[in-house]
Design an enzyme around this catalytic site. Structure first.
Site, PDB file in Angstrom:
ATOM      1  N   ASP A   1     -10.599  -8.110   0.612  1.00  0.00           N
ATOM      2  CA  ASP A   1     -10.730  -7.813   1.908  1.00  0.00           C
ATOM      3  C   ASP A   1     -12.020  -7.895   2.582  1.00  0.00           C
ATOM      4  OD1 ASP A   1      -8.057  -7.333   2.778  1.00  0.00           O
ATOM      5  OD2 ASP A   1      -8.324  -4.609   2.224  1.00  0.00           O
TER       6      ASP A   1
ATOM      7  N   GLY B   1       1.256  -1.667   5.771  1.00  0.00           N
ATOM      8  CA  GLY B   1       1.158  -2.993   6.619  1.00  0.00           C
ATOM      9  C   GLY B   1      -0.241  -3.086   7.157  1.00  0.00           C
TER      10      GLY B   1
ATOM     11  N   ASN C   1      -4.204  -3.730  -2.643  1.00  0.00           N
ATOM     12  CA  ASN C   1      -3.737  -4.363  -1.678  1.00  0.00           C
ATOM     13  C   ASN C   1      -2.345  -5.031  -1.844  1.00  0.00           C
ATOM     14  OD1 ASN C   1      -4.701  -5.904   0.491  1.00  0.00           O
ATOM     15  ND2 ASN C   1      -5.825  -7.106  -0.590  1.00  0.00           N
TER      16      ASN C   1
ATOM     17  N   THR D   1       0.931  -1.006   0.175  1.00  0.00           N
ATOM     18  CA  THR D   1      -0.157  -0.074  -0.151  1.00  0.00           C
ATOM     19  C   THR D   1       1.035   1.333  -0.469  1.00  0.00           C
ATOM     20  OG1 THR D   1      -2.193  -1.093   0.967  1.00  0.00           O
ATOM     21  CG2 THR D   1      -1.260   1.281   1.470  1.00  0.00           C
TER      22      THR D   1
HETATM   23  O1  DON Z   1      -7.119  -2.112   3.364  1.00  0.00           O
HETATM   24  C1  DON Z   1      -6.254  -2.369   3.609  1.00  0.00           C
HETATM   25  O2  DON Z   1      -6.576  -2.642   5.053  1.00  0.00           O
HETATM   26  C2  DON Z   1      -5.261  -3.607   2.926  1.00  0.00           C
HETATM   27  N1  DON Z   1      -6.191  -3.776   1.523  1.00  0.00           N
HETATM   28  C3  DON Z   1      -3.897  -2.685   2.929  1.00  0.00           C
HETATM   29  C4  DON Z   1      -3.073  -3.895   2.278  1.00  0.00           C
HETATM   30  C5  DON Z   1      -1.389  -3.050   2.176  1.00  0.00           C
HETATM   31  O3  DON Z   1      -1.151  -2.066   3.420  1.00  0.00           O
HETATM   32  C6  DON Z   1      -0.614  -3.682   1.837  1.00  0.00           C
HETATM   33  N2  DON Z   1       0.785  -3.683   2.131  1.00  0.00           N
HETATM   34  N3  DON Z   1       1.228  -3.699   3.302  1.00  0.00           N
END
Ligand code: DON
Length: 571
Positions: A424, A474, A402, A382
């Site tokens: 998610d 993260g 994602n 992200t």
């Molecule tokens: O929206 C979210 O919480 C996740 N899709 C975020 C994914 C993310 O932070 C990937 N990186 N580590």
């Protein structure tokens, strides 16, 4: 405007108001250079994006103009996470009114989505279906989000802000070591689908630093957005390309889904911590609620008893995180589909009851404190960027595909990667997603619903004055990365650079494991934590925090996480 193509010259020629050299050792690993800016500052995960932002400030743009140009630029130069095929959130302050609002441009489930779409006829989850390929994608929100930021708050011409990114895609840019390694690491996945292979491995060769990445189809799409605004993406040729890709690769996003996509302005989560006012993202992100819970649980503790990263502090942080994450899976989801008890979760009496479960030197057991989460395999993809300016505008944007490179599917002819954000959702109650997060019914798949997130773009105000703009990637760890940054900066009085460098710890309730960053904690610290009853596990360095600090005299500075390759810039 001097933006297109000439970003690097522009960045090099920028005046800087005050420069403090903490170490004059260019080329050494521990160079510390703090720059202060009086017009505007930004921190991003990619040096080219930071340079583009500096160029926009130099042209007289405000923090919102910079945020728009950086958002599109990251889609070109940081394709792991920067995107136009994903979605995200922004928490913003309008300097002229002082209003702080949250913009939700999260992806939505397509209208044909349904609760069991990733299960076979016997109810088993089909591996990979919610993470790879066209069916894994939610309806993208990024272009509508950036367009909304610009429509409400921008001051420069949209065409020019988007045009910088378009010309970077068109003429190409020089790939650095970080991107070359990332592309090579993902070669197998990025060559699974023909349109993706053509975009990122056109002649099948491995990438090397110094090579040039040209993305002609992406350039055409960005020019279409530059000319047509958000309609240049959600209607016409680009929308047709998306529909065709869905038809060819088994996805369900339709032209009607694209046309119906809308961003939502929401009230941010706001809570007081010490004398500060903290604003972060409300549902459908869980970020603001749990950041608030962690900090409120810790607020009464006397931190003068601890040094940063001491076992006593880590223990308390871990216990507070455990309690916060225990609430996550049960209660958090899209508030337009599920009644999320935000006020109750942040209520002072409730927090006090939960705090009573914390013992100063004994780890509690996750089995005793509620339902929720499991293991968290990590990806860092992200991306967050922070922007502020001298007019009091503050913009914190976290957006994502994602996983790294999202669904790994590039839209044929349109040159951009689609997200795999559908993962998610709870694909099935009890089955963990990519980040080990297990959802309850609240986060089940429903048509047109937004999937639960942990992204936490955050603003901190001190006595009504802008103070911090921050956020991080993260997965579930985003929440603890942001919470630790706020504690290190405010309670342990660290500089921005010290704050972003600090070793990280994470606990997400289940599994009942305290994660410590590999190689960062002494044997003594680890043994004490084990003696308190924690099961500890070491993890590779993670996340990529981008933090800005506005000092009381209005000068702006910041720090970009040394774990990534980002930079801070300004004007
Ligand atoms: O929206 C979210 O919480 C996740 N899709 C975020 C994914 C993310 O932070 C990937 N990186 N580590």
């Amino acid at each position: 405007m001097v933006m297109s193509g000439s970003y690097s010259t522009r960045a090099l020629s920028l005046p800087v108001s005050v420069m403090v050299l903490a170490a004059l050792c260019l080329g050494c690993a521990n160079v510390e250079v703090t720059q202060y800016h009086d017009r505007g500052a930004l921190a991003t995960a990619a040096p080219i994006a930071t340079a583009v932002g500096e160029g926009v400030f130099a042209e007289g743009g405000n923090a919102f103009d910079v945020a728009v140009a950086v958002g599109f630029t990251l889609a070109v130069v940081h394709p792991q996470a920067g995107n136009i095929g994903g979605g995200g959130f922004a928490v913003v302050r309008d300097g002229s009114s002082g209003a702080i609002e949250a913009l939700d441009f999260r992806e939505k489930a397509p209208s044909a989505a349904h609760e069991t779409m990733y299960q076979d006829s016997t109810g088993q989850v089909i591996e990979g279906l919610s993470t790879v390929g066209a069916l894994a994608s939610g309806v993208p929100g990024t272009v509508a989000g950036l367009y909304e930021l610009w429509s409400r708050h921008g001051s420069l011409a949209w065409e020019e802000l988007v045009g910088v990114a378009a010309s970077l895609a068109d003429t190409g840019f020089v790939v650095d070591d970080y991107l070359a390694r990332s592309l090579n690491d993902y070669k197998l996945e990025l060559t699974e689908f023909e349109p993706t292979a053509r975009q990122f491995f056109p002649d099948g060769r491995q990438w090397q630093a110094g090579d040039r990445l040209i993305q002609s189809d992406l350039a055409k799409t960005l020019y279409s957005i530059a000319a047509g605004g958000k309609d240049g993406f959600y209607t016409g040729t680009v929308a047709e390309y998306i529909e065709q890709t869905m038809a060819s690769f088994g996805g369900v996003i339709t032209a009607e889904d694209l046309l119906a996509y809308e961003v939502i302005w929401r009230d941010p989560i706001h809570f007081r911590f010490d004398s500060l006012d903290i604003y972060s993202m409300p549902p459908p992100s869980s970020g603001g609620v749990h950041l608030g819970q962690i900090l409120k649980l810790l607020e009464p503790y006397d931190f003068s008893r601890f040094t940063a990263n001491s076992p006593g502090y880590i223990h308390l942080f871990c216990e507070a995180s455990r309690l916060a994450f225990a609430d996550r899976s049960e209660h958090l989801a899209d508030p337009d589909f599920h009644d999320v008890p935000v006020a109750r979760l942040l209520d002072g009496d409730y927090i006090a009851l939960r705090r009573a479960l914390i013992s100063p030197e004994h780890a509690s057991s996750s089995g005793e404190v509620g339902p929720g989460l499991t293991a968290s395999p990590e990806s860092d993809q992200t991306t967050h960027y922070s922007v502020c300016d001298r007019d009091g505008n503050m913009v914190a944007v976290t957006y994502t595909l994602n996983a790294s490179y999202g669904s790994k599917l590039v839209v044929e002819g349109a040159g951009f990667l689609l997200n795999n954000e559908m993962d998610d959702f709870s694909v099935k109650p009890g089955v963990p997603n990519l980040y080990g997060l297990v959802g309850a019914a609240a986060n089940r798949i429903e048509p047109n619903k937004r999937m639960l997130s942990s992204m936490s773009p955050t603003l901190v105000m001190c006595h009504d004055r802008p103070m911090l703009v921050l956020g991080a990637p993260g997965g579930g760890k985003i929440i603890t990365v942001v919470a630790q940054a706020i504690l290190n900066f405010t309670r342990f009085k660290m500089s921005p650079l010290e704050t972003v460098r600090q070793p990280r710890v994470h606990h997400q309730w289940l599994p009942d494991v305290l994660y410590l960053e590999q190689g960062q904690f002494s044997i003594d610290v680890k043994q004490t934590l084990i003696r308190y009853g924690h099961t500890i596990e070491e993890r590779d360095p993670y996340s990529d925090l981008q933090l800005l600090h506005i000092e009381t005299d209005g000068l702006m500075t910041g720090a970009s996480d040394p774990r990534g390759r980002g930079t801070v810039g300004g004007y």
